[in-house]
Design an enzyme around this catalytic site. Structure first.
Site, PDB file in Angstrom:
ATOM      1  N   TYR A 155       0.852  -1.211   0.000  1.00 39.23           N
ATOM      2  CA  TYR A 155       0.000   0.000   0.000  1.00 39.23           C
ATOM      3  C   TYR A 155       0.878   1.248   0.000  1.00 39.23           C
ATOM      4  O   TYR A 155       0.645   2.182  -0.774  1.00 39.23           O
ATOM      5  CB  TYR A 155      -0.917  -0.009   1.218  1.00 39.23           C
ATOM      6  CG  TYR A 155      -1.789   1.233   1.314  1.00 39.23           C
ATOM      7  CD1 TYR A 155      -2.923   1.376   0.522  1.00 39.23           C
ATOM      8  CD2 TYR A 155      -1.468   2.278   2.190  1.00 39.23           C
ATOM      9  CE1 TYR A 155      -3.725   2.525   0.595  1.00 39.23           C
ATOM     10  CE2 TYR A 155      -2.267   3.423   2.275  1.00 39.23           C
ATOM     11  CZ  TYR A 155      -3.385   3.535   1.472  1.00 39.23           C
ATOM     12  OH  TYR A 155      -4.170   4.669   1.542  1.00 39.23           O
TER      13      TYR A 155
HETATM   14  N1  LIG Z   1      -9.209   6.979   4.766  1.00 38.99           N
HETATM   15  C1  LIG Z   1      -7.902   7.151   5.007  1.00 38.99           C
HETATM   16  O1  LIG Z   1      -7.431   7.069   6.154  1.00 38.99           O
HETATM   17  C2  LIG Z   1      -6.984   7.468   3.853  1.00 38.99           C
HETATM   18  C3  LIG Z   1      -5.729   8.016   4.135  1.00 38.99           C
HETATM   19  C4  LIG Z   1      -4.881   8.309   3.091  1.00 38.99           C
HETATM   20  C5  LIG Z   1      -5.275   8.077   1.791  1.00 38.99           C
HETATM   21  N2  LIG Z   1      -6.492   7.531   1.536  1.00 38.99           N
HETATM   22  C6  LIG Z   1      -6.864   7.290   0.138  1.00 38.99           C
HETATM   23  O2  LIG Z   1      -8.078   7.928  -0.151  1.00 38.99           O
HETATM   24  C7  LIG Z   1      -8.697   7.291  -1.267  1.00 38.99           C
HETATM   25  C8  LIG Z   1     -10.182   7.099  -0.972  1.00 38.99           C
HETATM   26  O3  LIG Z   1     -10.326   6.190   0.091  1.00 38.99           O
HETATM   27  P1  LIG Z   1     -11.424   6.362   1.237  1.00 38.99           P
HETATM   28  O4  LIG Z   1     -10.682   6.486   2.505  1.00 38.99           O
HETATM   29  O5  LIG Z   1     -12.414   7.368   0.869  1.00 38.99           O
HETATM   30  O6  LIG Z   1     -12.034   4.886   1.252  1.00 38.99           O
HETATM   31  P2  LIG Z   1     -13.478   4.296   0.926  1.00 38.99           P
HETATM   32  O7  LIG Z   1     -14.526   4.989   1.728  1.00 38.99           O
HETATM   33  O8  LIG Z   1     -13.326   2.830   1.061  1.00 38.99           O
HETATM   34  O9  LIG Z   1     -13.706   4.693  -0.605  1.00 38.99           O
HETATM   35  C9  LIG Z   1     -12.999   4.039  -1.632  1.00 38.99           C
HETATM   36  C10 LIG Z   1     -13.645   4.401  -2.949  1.00 38.99           C
HETATM   37  O10 LIG Z   1     -12.912   3.760  -4.000  1.00 38.99           O
HETATM   38  C11 LIG Z   1     -13.825   3.033  -4.808  1.00 38.99           C
HETATM   39  N3  LIG Z   1     -13.221   1.840  -5.363  1.00 38.99           N
HETATM   40  C12 LIG Z   1     -12.619   0.817  -4.698  1.00 38.99           C
HETATM   41  N4  LIG Z   1     -12.259  -0.150  -5.565  1.00 38.99           N
HETATM   42  C13 LIG Z   1     -12.662   0.278  -6.798  1.00 38.99           C
HETATM   43  C14 LIG Z   1     -12.597  -0.287  -8.094  1.00 38.99           C
HETATM   44  N5  LIG Z   1     -12.074  -1.512  -8.306  1.00 38.99           N
HETATM   45  N6  LIG Z   1     -13.105   0.412  -9.130  1.00 38.99           N
HETATM   46  C15 LIG Z   1     -13.670   1.634  -8.915  1.00 38.99           C
HETATM   47  N7  LIG Z   1     -13.755   2.216  -7.720  1.00 38.99           N
HETATM   48  C16 LIG Z   1     -13.256   1.531  -6.667  1.00 38.99           C
HETATM   49  C17 LIG Z   1     -14.992   2.672  -3.884  1.00 38.99           C
HETATM   50  O11 LIG Z   1     -16.197   2.517  -4.621  1.00 38.99           O
HETATM   51  P3  LIG Z   1     -16.911   1.133  -5.030  1.00 38.99           P
HETATM   52  O12 LIG Z   1     -16.746   0.152  -3.926  1.00 38.99           O
HETATM   53  O13 LIG Z   1     -18.339   1.573  -5.288  1.00 38.99           O
HETATM   54  O14 LIG Z   1     -16.241   0.726  -6.305  1.00 38.99           O
HETATM   55  C18 LIG Z   1     -15.085   3.932  -3.037  1.00 38.99           C
HETATM   56  O15 LIG Z   1     -15.862   4.896  -3.716  1.00 38.99           O
HETATM   57  C19 LIG Z   1      -7.927   5.994  -1.501  1.00 38.99           C
HETATM   58  O16 LIG Z   1      -7.053   6.178  -2.602  1.00 38.99           O
HETATM   59  C20 LIG Z   1      -7.129   5.834  -0.216  1.00 38.99           C
HETATM   60  O17 LIG Z   1      -5.936   5.114  -0.418  1.00 38.99           O
HETATM   61  C21 LIG Z   1      -7.372   7.229   2.537  1.00 38.99           C
END
Ligand SMILES: NC(=O)c1ccc[n+]([C@@H]2O[C@H](COP(=O)([O-])OP(=O)(O)OC[C@H]3O[C@@H](n4cnc5c(N)ncnc54)[C@H](OP(=O)(O)O)[C@@H]3O)[C@@H](O)[C@H]2O)c1
Length: 268
Positions: A155
């Site tokens: 990751y």
């Molecule tokens: N939350 C944290 O602590 C954190 C910290 C640093 C960075 N990030 C980054 O922020 C970004 C968003 O994450 P989040 O925290 O908002 O998590 P989340 O609530 O799990 O959202 C993830 C999103 O990505 C989509 N997704 C996952 N697999 C996919 C696929 N195969 N095709 C298309 N869409 C897909 C999901 O939609 P579907 O399931 O509908 O496809 C969902 O809309 C990610 O890149 C993550 O690495 C998060």
């Protein structure tokens, strides 16, 4: 779709968490939206709410970004739709646990979504935006790109890729003398979304002092964009700390590629 004065923002991973929150904030800033993710029902629900609350045009674009054919459809849209002015390259998967002993198939999917799709969409948007001399690409990385020892290896590697891609693409367009095309890498710390629920974990098990609410994170990231930042770290109190990292990095520059090895590596 009726053209908005802000143009259209294409947001990936818009069905939950950070992506859904960007969609909300961007709609309130007057952007029309194209919402990309797999879960069509959730995208439709968000689209209906945002149309009703803000009056912007919202299109739902279901796609699995682990599937090359679906990624190609999104790329095609980015290359062919002149109304798109902003890409939020956000969709991503978190790790199931440490990389050691983990499911390599899951790792491959994570690389497909977090790296391959992000790269293809960033390049497609760059080509389109450079051709018309305007556009913004926001890539969601993570603070773990700066501190790889603290989190799960694969990751972390995907997020280091996103940061380096953003910095390097920005350098390329600046070198090419292109003005009007902007990049931002956003490096969130822990942000309360569904990312951990999806892998059987919970933010409730973490120190609450380290977890930001998603609305505050996205508002801060957009403030960083408005301030012209290339890299935004929403929780970092003193920007001089990150500037010092870059100063140290650039100081290495002249010595990173030379015609001879350093003395300590010379045999005998
Ligand atoms: N939350 C944290 O602590 C954190 C910290 C640093 C960075 N990030 C980054 O922020 C970004 C968003 O994450 P989040 O925290 O908002 O998590 P989340 O609530 O799990 O959202 C993830 C999103 O990505 C989509 N997704 C996952 N697999 C996919 C696929 N195969 N095709 C298309 N869409 C897909 C999901 O939609 P579907 O399931 O509908 O496809 C969902 O809309 C990610 O890149 C993550 O690495 C998060």
């Amino acid at each position: 779709m009726s053209p908005s004065s802000q143009g259209t923002a294409l947001v990936t991973g818009a069905s939950s968490g950070i992506g859904a929150t960007y969609a909300d904030h961007l709609a309130r800033r007057g952007h029309d939206l194209i919402l990309v993710a797999r879960n069509q029902d959730r995208l439709e629900e968000l689209a209906a709410r945002l149309r009703a609350e803000t009056g912007v045009a919202v299109e739902v674009f279901p796609a699995d970004l682990a599937n090359p054919a679906d990624v190609a459809r999104v790329e095609g849209r980015l290359r062919g739709d002149a109304a798109i002015t902003l890409l939020v390259n956000n969709a991503g998967l978190g790790p199931q646990g440490p990389a050691l002993g983990s499911d390599i198939g899951y790792q491959d999917t994570m690389i497909a979504v977090n790296v391959t799709a992000v790269n293809r969409l960033a390049i497609a948007a760059t080509d389109a935006f450079v051709a018309k001399g305007a556009g913004t690409i926001i890539n969601i990385a993570s603070v773990v790109a700066l501190i790889p020892e603290l989190f799960s290896a694969t990751y972390v590697g995907t997020k280091a890729f996103v940061l380096a891609l953003t910095q390097s693409l920005n350098a390329e367009v600046v070198k090419a003398g292109v003005t009007g095309v902007r990049y931002q890498a956003v490096l969130p710390g822990l942000t309360r979304t569904e990312i951990f629920d999806r892998v059987g974990k919970s933010f409730d098990d973490l120190d609450p002092k380290m977890v930001m609410e998603v609305g505050e994170m996205v508002a801060a990231a957009l403030a960083g964009l408005d301030q012209g930042e290339l890299v935004t770290i929403p929780s970092l109190p003193d920007p001089a700390d990150f500037a010092a990292v870059n100063t140290a990095r650039y100081a290495l520059g002249p010595n990173l590629s030379r015609d001879h090895a350093a003395d300590r590596y010379k045999a005998g």
